[in-house]
Enzyme design. Structure first.
Site, PDB file in Angstrom:
ATOM      1  N   GLY A  11       1.103  -1.240  -0.030  1.00 25.37           N
ATOM      2  CA  GLY A  11      -0.098  -0.007  -0.061  1.00 25.37           C
ATOM      3  C   GLY A  11       0.873   1.496  -0.154  1.00 25.37           C
ATOM      4  NE  ARG A  72      -0.941  -5.172  -1.010  1.00 22.45           N
ATOM      5  CZ  ARG A  72      -1.618  -4.102  -0.594  1.00 22.45           C
ATOM      6  NH1 ARG A  72      -2.505  -3.514  -1.525  1.00 22.45           N
ATOM      7  NH2 ARG A  72      -1.248  -3.480   0.531  1.00 22.45           N
ATOM      8  CG  ASP A 103       5.394  -7.058   8.574  1.00 22.80           C
ATOM      9  OD1 ASP A 103       6.205  -6.325   8.785  1.00 22.80           O
ATOM     10  OD2 ASP A 103       4.459  -7.376   9.673  1.00 22.80           O
ATOM     11  CB  THR A 125       2.456   0.495   6.565  1.00 19.95           C
ATOM     12  OG1 THR A 125       0.828   0.463   6.677  1.00 19.95           O
ATOM     13  CG2 THR A 125       3.006   0.287   7.676  1.00 19.95           C
ATOM     14  CB  ILE A 126      -1.390   4.917   6.690  1.00 15.79           C
ATOM     15  CG1 ILE A 126      -2.166   3.939   6.223  1.00 15.79           C
ATOM     16  CG2 ILE A 126      -0.958   5.734   5.359  1.00 15.79           C
ATOM     17  CD1 ILE A 126      -3.640   4.406   5.798  1.00 15.79           C
ATOM     18  CG  ASP A 127      -2.321  -0.002   8.045  1.00 10.70           C
ATOM     19  OD1 ASP A 127      -2.956   0.835   7.892  1.00 10.70           O
ATOM     20  OD2 ASP A 127      -2.261  -0.896   7.290  1.00 10.70           O
ATOM     21  CG  ASP A 129       0.436  -2.925   9.988  1.00  8.70           C
ATOM     22  OD1 ASP A 129       1.405  -2.134   9.486  1.00  8.70           O
ATOM     23  OD2 ASP A 129      -0.319  -3.426   9.462  1.00  8.70           O
ATOM     24  N   GLY A 170      -6.437   0.957   8.717  1.00 11.64           N
ATOM     25  CA  GLY A 170      -5.582   0.559   9.792  1.00 11.64           C
ATOM     26  C   GLY A 170      -5.200  -1.011   9.763  1.00 11.64           C
ATOM     27  NE  ARG A 171      -2.473  -3.937   6.132  1.00  9.18           N
ATOM     28  CZ  ARG A 171      -1.401  -4.250   5.211  1.00  9.18           C
ATOM     29  NH1 ARG A 171      -1.491  -5.255   4.436  1.00  9.18           N
ATOM     30  NH2 ARG A 171      -0.392  -4.079   5.449  1.00  9.18           N
ATOM     31  CG  HIS A 216     -20.558  15.163  20.477  1.00 14.84           C
ATOM     32  ND1 HIS A 216     -20.439  16.311  21.118  1.00 14.84           N
ATOM     33  CD2 HIS A 216     -19.526  14.395  21.162  1.00 14.84           C
ATOM     34  CE1 HIS A 216     -19.522  16.727  21.828  1.00 14.84           C
ATOM     35  NE2 HIS A 216     -18.819  15.337  21.939  1.00 14.84           N
ATOM     36  NE  ARG A 253      -2.860   3.414   1.064  1.00 14.80           N
ATOM     37  CZ  ARG A 253      -3.497   2.016   0.762  1.00 14.80           C
ATOM     38  NH1 ARG A 253      -4.068   1.292   1.447  1.00 14.80           N
ATOM     39  NH2 ARG A 253      -3.284   1.451  -0.724  1.00 14.80           N
TER      40      ARG A 253
HETATM   41  P1  ADP Z   1       2.888  -4.856   2.732  1.00 20.17           P
HETATM   42  O1  ADP Z   1       4.283  -4.845   2.113  1.00 20.17           O
HETATM   43  O2  ADP Z   1       2.383  -3.440   2.731  1.00 20.17           O
HETATM   44  O3  ADP Z   1       2.783  -5.933   3.690  1.00 20.17           O
HETATM   45  P2  ADP Z   1       1.883  -6.894   0.768  1.00 20.17           P
HETATM   46  O4  ADP Z   1       1.747  -7.822   1.851  1.00 20.17           O
HETATM   47  O5  ADP Z   1       0.844  -6.727  -0.053  1.00 20.17           O
HETATM   48  O6  ADP Z   1       2.200  -5.370   1.407  1.00 20.17           O
HETATM   49  O7  ADP Z   1       3.050  -7.206   0.244  1.00 20.17           O
HETATM   50  C1  ADP Z   1       3.638  -6.332  -0.945  1.00 20.17           C
HETATM   51  C2  ADP Z   1       4.217  -7.438  -1.910  1.00 20.17           C
HETATM   52  O8  ADP Z   1       5.383  -8.067  -1.508  1.00 20.17           O
HETATM   53  C3  ADP Z   1       3.387  -8.443  -2.559  1.00 20.17           C
HETATM   54  O9  ADP Z   1       2.627  -8.199  -3.653  1.00 20.17           O
HETATM   55  C4  ADP Z   1       4.428  -9.440  -2.926  1.00 20.17           C
HETATM   56  O10 ADP Z   1       4.963  -8.834  -4.134  1.00 20.17           O
HETATM   57  C5  ADP Z   1       5.471  -9.264  -1.927  1.00 20.17           C
HETATM   58  N1  ADP Z   1       5.542 -10.327  -1.091  1.00 20.17           N
HETATM   59  C6  ADP Z   1       4.633 -10.334  -0.123  1.00 20.17           C
HETATM   60  N2  ADP Z   1       4.607 -11.695   0.536  1.00 20.17           N
HETATM   61  C7  ADP Z   1       5.771 -12.139   0.117  1.00 20.17           C
HETATM   62  C8  ADP Z   1       6.520 -13.355   0.521  1.00 20.17           C
HETATM   63  N3  ADP Z   1       6.192 -14.081   1.414  1.00 20.17           N
HETATM   64  N4  ADP Z   1       7.361 -13.551  -0.415  1.00 20.17           N
HETATM   65  C9  ADP Z   1       8.099 -12.902  -1.322  1.00 20.17           C
HETATM   66  N5  ADP Z   1       7.534 -11.613  -1.578  1.00 20.17           N
HETATM   67  C10 ADP Z   1       6.376 -11.332  -0.939  1.00 20.17           C
END
Ligand code: ADP
Length: 320
Positions: A11, A72, A103, A125-127, A129, A170-171, A216, A253
């Site tokens: 995101g 993604r 993550d 990330t804005i979350d 987390d 915030g997911r 309110h 966002r």
């Molecule tokens: P964030 O990075 O915000 O947690 P995502 O979980 O959607 O967002 O992950 C973003 C991108 O990172 C995914 O679309 C994918 O390309 C890559 N990714 C996510 N999980 C994995 C994984 N287990 N192994 C390799 N690449 C990953």
């Protein structure tokens, strides 16, 4: 290391541009070449790779979103896709990549690191987390945007003596909700980490407040709980008080990053380049106790964090 790449993944978040700018300019200042990889890991696999000069990042620090785009990419979760990604890096002479994301994005960075590409992750990330850090790029802007929107809803809610349920992003994490709950003086704050799913408590609270003369009643509901519209219907039926749900959504966002997001993202971007030049790889940058630090990605992914009990208690104390 002669050439580094930079990408944004997952995101988007306000402040990502400040981080990109800092990565590009620090790298150039240290004598490196920089390549921008568009649209996250998807763009890497599609070889959407461009040379970046200092001027390519001028006039972006104040802009929301990410100039590199983000995506993604399911293919990158597979060993095959990761191998292809590492080969493309080698083909373009990219020795290391700064990955700005959450993550999931670090998992991808970890895979690239194992395949010989140096990687450093930045928390975007804005979350809020991400367990290894007290700060994530975009949280401050998102919370300020949500807070201002909630103030506006509160004005009209008071005038009409309504109850308002306002759903913030915030997911699965409740940080934006907690911060807005305190900053907006909400009567109820529903966090996925703490909520007992007992609507009767909320209903009782509304009725008591009305008896005490409050015009309110603001309920901040976290995305991780959701169902704001049906909750509003049930609360209205039980209390007889007109109740409206407002889901703030993607406005949280976007927008120009706050000073804090610009500042921290800038320092983190520079820090990522500098630790990569020290030979570090498979690391993620965090901020804790006033210091910018870095962790092994695996260690960072194993960490856990939650809503601070004392701060949550204070949110209740102040809402009477
Ligand atoms: P964030 O990075 O915000 O947690 P995502 O979980 O959607 O967002 O992950 C973003 C991108 O990172 C995914 O679309 C994918 O390309 C890559 N990714 C996510 N999980 C994995 C994984 N287990 N192994 C390799 N690449 C990953």
């Amino acid at each position: 290391i002669k050439t580094i790449g930079v990408l944004t993944s997952g995101g988007d978040a306000p402040g990502m541009n400040a981080a990109i700018r800092a990565v590009v300019r620090t790298a150039i200042a240290r004598g490196l070449k920089v390549k921008g990889i568009k649209k996250g890991y998807q763009g890497l696999l599609n070889e959407e790779i461009v040379d970046m000069e200092a001027k390519d990042v001028s006039d972006i620090i104040q802009r929301g979103g990410t100039i590199l785009g983000t995506a993604r990419c399911l293919e990158f979760k597979e060993a095959e896709g990761q191998k292809k990604g590492a080969e493309i890096c080698k083909k373009h002479g990219i020795d290391g990549i700064v990955v700005i994301g959450g993550d999931g994005s670090y998992r991808g960075a970890q895979a690239l690191s194992r395949l010989g590409i140096n990687t450093i992750g930045l928390p975007g990330t804005i979350d809020l987390d991400i367990a290894c850090t007290e700060y994530t790029i975009g949280f401050d802007t998102a919370v300020n945007t949500a807070m201002q929107a909630i103030d506006k809803v509160k004005d009209t809610s008071s005038s009409h003596e309504r109850c308002s349920i306002i759903e913030v992003m915030g997911r699965n994490a409740g940080y934006i909700a907690l911060w807005c709950g305190i900053a907006n003086g909400a009567e109820d704050i529903l966090l996925p980490e703490k909520y007992d799913y007992n609507e009767q408590n909320i209903i009782n609270n509304i009725i008591t407040n009305r008896k005490h003369g409050k015009t309110h009643h603001i309920i901040i509901n976290a995305e991780g709980i959701g169902h704001s519209t049906s909750m509003a219907r049930r609360i209205e039926a039980a209390t007889g008080i007109e109740t409206r749900a407002t889901i703030l959504g993607y406005m949280q966002r976007g927008g120009s990053p706050t000073a804090k997001d610009r500042y921290y993202a800038s320092i983190m971007g520079a820090y990522a380049v500098d630790i990569m030049l020290e030979g570090k790889t498979n690391r993620v940058v965090g901020y804790q106790h006033g210091e910018f630090i870095d962790f092994d990605i695996e260690d960072a992914l194993q960490m856990e964090k939650g809503i601070n009990d004392y701060q949550f208690e204070v949110s209740h104390l102040l809402s009477i």
